[in-house]
Design a protein around this motif. Structure first.
Motif, PDB file in Angstrom:
ATOM      1  N   SER A  87       0.783  -1.270   0.225  1.00 40.25           N
ATOM      2  CA  SER A  87      -0.039  -0.059  -0.102  1.00 40.25           C
ATOM      3  C   SER A  87       0.931   1.244  -0.152  1.00 40.25           C
ATOM      4  O   SER A  87       0.243   2.348  -0.262  1.00 40.25           O
ATOM      5  N   GLY A  88       2.215   1.045   0.289  1.00 40.72           N
ATOM      6  CA  GLY A  88       2.998   2.490  -0.139  1.00 40.72           C
ATOM      7  C   GLY A  88       3.236   3.223   0.866  1.00 40.72           C
ATOM      8  O   GLY A  88       3.801   4.329   0.850  1.00 40.72           O
ATOM      9  N   GLU A  89       2.634   2.896   2.176  1.00 40.42           N
ATOM     10  CA  GLU A  89       2.570   3.802   3.412  1.00 40.42           C
ATOM     11  C   GLU A  89       3.470   3.526   4.671  1.00 40.42           C
ATOM     12  O   GLU A  89       3.664   4.539   5.538  1.00 40.42           O
ATOM     13  N   LEU A  90       3.836   2.649   4.650  1.00 39.16           N
ATOM     14  CA  LEU A  90       4.574   1.902   5.788  1.00 39.16           C
ATOM     15  C   LEU A  90       5.873   1.208   5.317  1.00 39.16           C
ATOM     16  O   LEU A  90       6.169   0.503   4.439  1.00 39.16           O
ATOM     17  N   ALA A  91       6.955   1.705   5.888  1.00 39.22           N
ATOM     18  CA  ALA A  91       8.370   1.198   5.241  1.00 39.22           C
ATOM     19  C   ALA A  91       9.450   1.018   6.544  1.00 39.22           C
ATOM     20  O   ALA A  91       9.177   1.221   7.658  1.00 39.22           O
ATOM     21  N   VAL A  92      10.398   0.280   6.113  1.00 37.51           N
ATOM     22  CA  VAL A  92      11.773   0.000   6.732  1.00 37.51           C
ATOM     23  C   VAL A  92      13.034   0.403   5.836  1.00 37.51           C
ATOM     24  O   VAL A  92      13.109   0.395   4.722  1.00 37.51           O
TER      25      VAL A  92
END
Length: 276
Positions: A87-92
């Motif tokens: 979904s492109g909104e949470l990342a590491v």
């Protein structure tokens, strides 16, 4: 030093899919602001209001940063691996850091781990930040690698699906923390993703089979501190958990990134720290 770190983290980044490249760009922008304006101001500018900072247990970041002195310490870093939800909104993101006191010639080294979230305004902000220290690493190959599969078309979970996926994440995190207290040598065996990225103080990060060997050497109970926060992507395929409590010195603290694979949560990144 900063130039070499940023060049190593920039070359090859253009080959990343756009969502992954955006996370790498956010991390590089954060590092550049630290170089231009100082570490403390950059952290205050890029951290979310509810962000966590590991010292070594997780503490609310902004109050801790507000109390920090401006001591002129230089901290430089660059992303080497990034991952993002479908979904492109949470990342590491993770990569090497180097630091030295003002006027000092000798550098300390290590690797950082940062969880990011993109707001409705399109701006990426840090949700949690921690890291490890280790001897100076060998020069890294240029480029940024993907920790997750390239994002595709994502359908957000409905409320019931999200509740189920959230409960499954809590259960997986709880099961791992419990196993670390009873059978630490095998706690990661069934829950680790094949691409597990492990970070332990005093050692360079490791991936895959080498990561499993690294975590099997942990002190008993490391990384089983009380959970303090978690977040789940709208697509339900990526999440993070973090925890630690100063009242349980032997429990240690942790940051974990998870991905949903074959109907279960698998541990993709694990940073566990001693509270001593």
């Amino acid at each position: 030093m900063l130039a070499s770190l940023l060049v190593a983290g920039t070359l090859g980044a253009a080959a990343l899919p756009p969502d992954l490249a955006a996370v790498a760009a956010a991390e590089r922008g954060f590092a550049l602001d630290a170089h231009r304006f100082g570490t403390r101001l950059a952290f205050l500018a890029h951290f979310d209001a509810e962000a966590w900072l590991f010292r070594p247990t997780p503490v609310p970041a902004l109050p801790a940063l507000a109390r920090d002195p401006d001591d002129g310490r230089l901290l430089e870093w660059s992303p080497k691996q990034v991952g993002v939800a479908a979904s492109g909104e949470l990342a590491v993101s993770t990569g090497p850091w180097a630091a030295h006191a003002a006027g000092a010639a000798q550098y300390a080294h290590g690797h950082f781990l940062t969880f990011w979230k993109r707001g409705t305004d399109g701006i990426w902000r840090v949700q949690a930040d921690g890291g490890i220290g280790h001897p100076a690493p060998a020069p890294a190959a240029p480029g940024v690698a993907a920790l997750t599969d390239p994002p595709g078309a994502a359908t957000p979970l409905d409320a019931a699906q999200r509740q189920q996926r959230h409960a499954a994440l809590e259960k997986a995190d709880d099961a791992l923390r419990a196993a670390l207290g009873t059978d630490p040598a095998h706690a990661f065996d069934t829950i680790a993703d094949p691409a597990l990225h492990a970070m332990r103080d005093g050692q360079p990060p490791a991936d895959g089979a080498a990561a499993l060997e690294l975590v099997r050497k942990d002190a008993s109970g490391l990384g089983r501190g009380a959970r303090r926060a978690l977040d789940l992507a709208a697509s339900g395929d990526f999440a993070y958990t973090l925890g630690g409590d100063a009242d349980c010195i032997d429990c240690g603290s942790y940051m974990r990134a998870w991905r949903w694979r074959n109907g279960a949560w698998k541990l993709l990144v694990d940073l566990s720290l001693s509270n001593r």
